[in-house]
Design a protein around this motif. Sequence first.
Motif, PDB file in Angstrom:
ATOM      1  N   VAL A  83       5.373  10.377 -28.565  1.00 33.83           N
ATOM      2  CA  VAL A  83       5.369  10.255 -27.105  1.00 33.83           C
ATOM      3  C   VAL A  83       4.570   9.003 -26.756  1.00 33.83           C
ATOM      4  O   VAL A  83       3.379   8.911 -27.085  1.00 33.83           O
ATOM      5  CB  VAL A  83       4.739  11.487 -26.427  1.00 33.83           C
ATOM      6  CG1 VAL A  83       4.666  11.293 -24.917  1.00 33.83           C
ATOM      7  CG2 VAL A  83       5.526  12.750 -26.770  1.00 33.83           C
ATOM      8  N   GLY A  84       5.239   8.043 -26.119  1.00 31.75           N
ATOM      9  CA  GLY A  84       4.572   6.811 -25.730  1.00 31.75           C
ATOM     10  C   GLY A  84       4.109   6.861 -24.289  1.00 31.75           C
ATOM     11  O   GLY A  84       4.719   7.533 -23.455  1.00 31.75           O
ATOM     12  N   LEU A  85       3.043   6.131 -23.989  1.00 32.92           N
ATOM     13  CA  LEU A  85       2.542   6.081 -22.612  1.00 32.92           C
ATOM     14  C   LEU A  85       3.076   4.849 -21.903  1.00 32.92           C
ATOM     15  O   LEU A  85       2.998   3.741 -22.428  1.00 32.92           O
ATOM     16  CB  LEU A  85       1.018   6.096 -22.584  1.00 32.92           C
ATOM     17  CG  LEU A  85       0.404   7.487 -22.374  1.00 32.92           C
ATOM     18  CD1 LEU A  85       0.621   8.353 -23.608  1.00 32.92           C
ATOM     19  CD2 LEU A  85      -1.069   7.406 -22.025  1.00 32.92           C
ATOM     20  N   ASP A  86       3.616   5.082 -20.702  1.00 32.77           N
ATOM     21  CA  ASP A  86       4.194   4.001 -19.895  1.00 32.77           C
ATOM     22  C   ASP A  86       4.027   4.387 -18.429  1.00 32.77           C
ATOM     23  O   ASP A  86       4.527   5.430 -17.986  1.00 32.77           O
ATOM     24  CB  ASP A  86       5.674   3.838 -20.236  1.00 32.77           C
ATOM     25  CG  ASP A  86       6.340   2.707 -19.461  1.00 32.77           C
ATOM     26  OD1 ASP A  86       5.679   2.114 -18.577  1.00 32.77           O
ATOM     27  OD2 ASP A  86       7.518   2.424 -19.723  1.00 32.77           O
ATOM     28  N   GLY A  87       3.322   3.556 -17.674  1.00 29.37           N
ATOM     29  CA  GLY A  87       3.050   3.857 -16.271  1.00 29.37           C
ATOM     30  C   GLY A  87       4.280   3.954 -15.406  1.00 29.37           C
ATOM     31  O   GLY A  87       4.233   4.560 -14.331  1.00 29.37           O
ATOM     32  N   SER A  88       5.408   3.396 -15.848  1.00 28.92           N
ATOM     33  CA  SER A  88       6.638   3.439 -15.046  1.00 28.92           C
ATOM     34  C   SER A  88       7.622   4.500 -15.530  1.00 28.92           C
ATOM     35  O   SER A  88       8.762   4.554 -15.072  1.00 28.92           O
ATOM     36  CB  SER A  88       7.319   2.066 -15.063  1.00 28.92           C
ATOM     37  OG  SER A  88       7.693   1.713 -16.392  1.00 28.92           O
ATOM     38  N   ALA A  89       7.203   5.350 -16.465  1.00 34.70           N
ATOM     39  CA  ALA A  89       8.101   6.379 -17.013  1.00 34.70           C
ATOM     40  C   ALA A  89       8.435   7.418 -15.945  1.00 34.70           C
ATOM     41  O   ALA A  89       7.690   7.620 -14.975  1.00 34.70           O
ATOM     42  CB  ALA A  89       7.453   7.047 -18.210  1.00 34.70           C
ATOM     43  N   ASP A  90       9.564   8.107 -16.137  1.00 36.80           N
ATOM     44  CA  ASP A  90       9.972   9.161 -15.200  1.00 36.80           C
ATOM     45  C   ASP A  90       9.212  10.455 -15.458  1.00 36.80           C
ATOM     46  O   ASP A  90       8.860  11.180 -14.526  1.00 36.80           O
ATOM     47  CB  ASP A  90      11.482   9.419 -15.318  1.00 36.80           C
ATOM     48  CG  ASP A  90      12.312   8.221 -14.870  1.00 36.80           C
ATOM     49  OD1 ASP A  90      11.841   7.498 -13.960  1.00 36.80           O
ATOM     50  OD2 ASP A  90      13.393   8.004 -15.442  1.00 36.80           O
ATOM     51  N   LEU A  91       8.973  10.769 -16.721  1.00 35.34           N
ATOM     52  CA  LEU A  91       8.292  12.012 -17.070  1.00 35.34           C
ATOM     53  C   LEU A  91       6.777  11.851 -16.955  1.00 35.34           C
ATOM     54  O   LEU A  91       6.228  10.774 -17.227  1.00 35.34           O
ATOM     55  CB  LEU A  91       8.625  12.428 -18.499  1.00 35.34           C
ATOM     56  CG  LEU A  91      10.073  12.815 -18.816  1.00 35.34           C
ATOM     57  CD1 LEU A  91      10.209  13.101 -20.309  1.00 35.34           C
ATOM     58  CD2 LEU A  91      10.501  14.028 -17.999  1.00 35.34           C
ATOM     59  N   THR A  92       6.095  12.931 -16.577  1.00 35.99           N
ATOM     60  CA  THR A  92       4.646  12.961 -16.668  1.00 35.99           C
ATOM     61  C   THR A  92       4.266  13.456 -18.065  1.00 35.99           C
ATOM     62  O   THR A  92       5.091  14.025 -18.783  1.00 35.99           O
ATOM     63  CB  THR A  92       4.041  13.901 -15.623  1.00 35.99           C
ATOM     64  OG1 THR A  92       4.448  15.241 -15.913  1.00 35.99           O
ATOM     65  CG2 THR A  92       4.490  13.510 -14.217  1.00 35.99           C
TER      66      THR A  92
END
Length: 308
Positions: free
Chosen positions: A232-241
């Motif tokens: 699981v990668g962290l991305d501030g613009s991702a749809d999922l929390t």
Amino acid sequence: MSRNPERNDRKSGKKTAPSVKPGGRFDAPRGQDRGGNKSGGWNPNPPAKAFSDSAPRPSRNTKADADNFVWGRHPVLAALSNPARKGMGRLIVTADRAAEIERDRLAPNGHKAEIMDPQQIDRLLPAGAVHQGFAFKVAPLEGVALEDIAGDASGVIVMLDQLTDPQNVGAIFRSALAFGAKGIVVQDRHSPALAGALAKASAGATERLPCARVTNLSRALEKLADMGWRAVGLDGSADLTLEQALDAQPTVLVMGSEGDGVRRLVAEHCEAMAKIPMPGGFESLNVSNAAAIALYETARAQGRANAA
């Protein structure tokens, strides 16, 4: 206002030239003697200065020197307790710290203390290093194989994608150890040595938490997937929390650098990309803070599943 931005005198921008008075007598510009030598102020070729024992010496430390030192109470005591350090390194401490190490048996692997005063230790370390009377000159840890961390597919592993700031990486080690992570995975070419400021920021976690250095993060994620891990990668613009993306499966948390985030090819090898919701409207967490939150959320998700 003058049109010339590069002025080199106080008013007109013109340099004072030498003058010759009647009779051929040479008048040097102010600040020079008649031989043209500086009598005060900046001298482009100053004579060498001798340093007395009490005078501050110029720093001779290089990055390589810092990478061969661990300093500060917690990092040094953790290194002394690490069986991998047995027979390695030069332990340098103040007299009171040496007495403490002897009294409390804080060097179980046989390291003998070399006593120096605090100012002498200061000169061995980078400027501003807060050593607390403890310094340990030793080669950085080499790390372990990926299989050593991931062989038992359970819990959480943290993967760092080109994080180079020692303070951030050290803080992530500290949080990862606190939340029970199995280890850290970094790319060998783009990660700092586990020593110096990084070890200080980790408060000794670099000595206790395994770290695997790999050549290619994408291939490492493929291998981890084959071993039963879910990335699981962290991305501030991702749809999922994060809460939506995490489950009870063995999890690899992939953290990218603050500037570029997780790189595209690495992100493509993640099963999900997720964001940390920020209702305050300020979407700029330090990467080490984000890692701590993600580790907490992962531990909580896995704890809920185990309790069910």
